[in-house]
Design an enzyme around this catalytic site. Structure first.
Site, PDB file in Angstrom:
ATOM      1  N   ARG A  94      -9.689   3.409  -7.245  1.00 23.95           N
ATOM      2  CA  ARG A  94     -11.136   3.305  -7.097  1.00 23.95           C
ATOM      3  C   ARG A  94     -11.691   4.682  -6.774  1.00 23.95           C
ATOM      4  O   ARG A  94     -10.958   5.537  -6.243  1.00 23.95           O
ATOM      5  CB  ARG A  94     -11.395   2.347  -5.928  1.00 23.95           C
ATOM      6  CG  ARG A  94     -12.815   1.947  -5.714  1.00 23.95           C
ATOM      7  CD  ARG A  94     -12.936   1.003  -4.528  1.00 23.95           C
ATOM      8  NE  ARG A  94     -14.280   0.421  -4.507  1.00 23.95           N
ATOM      9  CZ  ARG A  94     -14.756  -0.345  -3.538  1.00 23.95           C
ATOM     10  NH1 ARG A  94     -13.991  -0.665  -2.514  1.00 23.95           N
ATOM     11  NH2 ARG A  94     -15.986  -0.816  -3.590  1.00 23.95           N
ATOM     12  N   HIS A 102       0.833  -1.205   0.000  1.00 25.61           N
ATOM     13  CA  HIS A 102       0.000   0.000   0.000  1.00 25.61           C
ATOM     14  C   HIS A 102       0.870   1.260   0.000  1.00 25.61           C
ATOM     15  O   HIS A 102       0.345   2.367   0.059  1.00 25.61           O
ATOM     16  CB  HIS A 102      -0.909   0.049   1.230  1.00 25.61           C
ATOM     17  CG  HIS A 102      -2.000  -0.976   1.248  1.00 25.61           C
ATOM     18  ND1 HIS A 102      -2.649  -1.391   0.108  1.00 25.61           N
ATOM     19  CD2 HIS A 102      -2.579  -1.653   2.274  1.00 25.61           C
ATOM     20  CE1 HIS A 102      -3.568  -2.289   0.449  1.00 25.61           C
ATOM     21  NE2 HIS A 102      -3.537  -2.469   1.744  1.00 25.61           N
TER      22      HIS A 102
END
Ligand code: A3P
Length: 326
Positions: A154, A130
């Site tokens: 997203r 991440h």
């Protein structure tokens, strides 16, 4: 060696003392390190990666901001690279779930005390992370590195909702719950683990524009709409394109089906009692918590018009002139 790792712990302590801190979503505090908000555990991971992780030229990294599709992509990448090894009816993903398909580098690096060595992994090694692109060591991200990155992003509104649910589940019971309004406010200000969301996305977007052969930039919404089109892009990018014969045999469709939210979320291993993933010695996450709704637009059930407008205008301002829209 032991001595060197101890030194690193001391370095972490003194580093944390110098960094700005704010409210964490899972634990009490997160710290602003080189432009990104990180928990102490992952700052430790980052220090270890920078010091000890040796990227190999064939490594493939799956990078994403939290809750943008890591679980799905893990399954797709694993099923695609191993499609000649396993039958779809008796596939390891059915028994083990996607989280165990390959390591989450950020904390796995110190999961086996004092350090995890990844040399034994078959090539191409795959890792999830991440971390923002600018935080990665040069062996992974420099212009001369041949490592590949698959980045998935997203709609920030859906990422926010998903993250609030997920982090609320993981949040230490000693802390008061994080209200949705507070999470919203923090998110808009960039303050959440691995955030700001927009800087994270932009970093990988720009890198993918500069080196499209090294960074594949995907969107969760596109993948929902046309999974097999995106999957074919993914396979070609990883250097393992589907042949016409494979397509005819239905291999693409099999992988799409195997990795679908409906299939994975109904497996025993991803339900109650199905097991958990250890992230650190203290933190384990149940497999089932990686599956919630798997839909586009769930934010509509949470955000007022005013809240939507504010996030959309941040997105617009931040992405202005970048060529990226979400
Ligand atoms: P929601 O909370 O909106 O349902 P990550 O894997 O990066 O942690 O992201 C988790 C999000 O992806 C969750 O979103 C989860 O439900 C969704 N997800 C998990 N597996 C999926 C799959 N196979 N297909 C589509 N979405 C999936």
């Amino acid at each position: 060696e032991e001595q060197a790792y101890k030194k690193l712990d001391e370095k972490l302590k003194s580093l944390l003392a110098t960094l700005p801190k704010d409210k964490g979503w899972r634990s009490a505090n997160i710290y602003l390190h080189e432009g990104f908000w990180l928990s102490p555990q992952v700052i430790k991971g980052l220090l270890m990666i920078n010091n000890y992780f040796h990227a190999q030229s064939t490594d493939i990294f799956l990078a994403a901001f939290m809750k943008c599709g890591t679980t799905w992509l893990k399954a797709l990448m694993f099923a695609t690279t191993n499609r000649h090894r396993y039958s779809f009816s008796d596939h390891p993903l059915r028994r083990n779930g996607p989280q165990s398909a390959f390591p989450f580098l950020d904390t796995h690096i110190f999961l086996d005390y004092p350090i995890t060595k990844f040399e034994h992994l078959p090539s191409p090694r795959m890792f999830a992370t991440h971390f923002a692109h600018s935080l990665l060591p040069t062996s992974m991200s420099s212009p001369t590195s041949t490592c590949k990155f698959v980045y998935v992003c997203r709609d920030p509104k859906d990422a926010l909702i998903s993250k609030w649910h997920f982090m609320s589940k993981l949040r230490s019971k000693e802390l008061p719950p994080l209200s949705f309004n507070e999470a919203y406010e923090l998110f808009c200000n960039g303050v959440s683990e691995y955030g700001p969301f927009w800087d994270h996305v932009l970093g990988y977007w720009k890198a993918s524009q500069e080196s499209p052969e090294k960074i594949l930039f995907l969107k969760y919404e596109d993948m929902k709409k046309e999974t097999s089109v995106e999957l074919k892009k993914l396979a070609a990018f990883m250097g393992m394109p589907f042949s016409a014969e494979e397509e005819k045999r239905g291999v693409v469709a099999e992988i799409v089906k195997l990795c679908s939210f409906e299939n994975l979320s109904n497996l025993e291993v991803n339900n109650e009692g199905g097991g958990a993933q250890k992230f650190t010695a203290q933190v384990a996450v149940e497999n089932r918590d990686f599956f919630r709704k798997g839909k586009v637009g769930d934010w509509k059930n949470y955000l007022t018009e005013e809240m939507r407008e504010r996030i959309d205008s941040i997105t617009e301002t931040k992405f202005k002139n970048s060529g990226l829209t979400l």
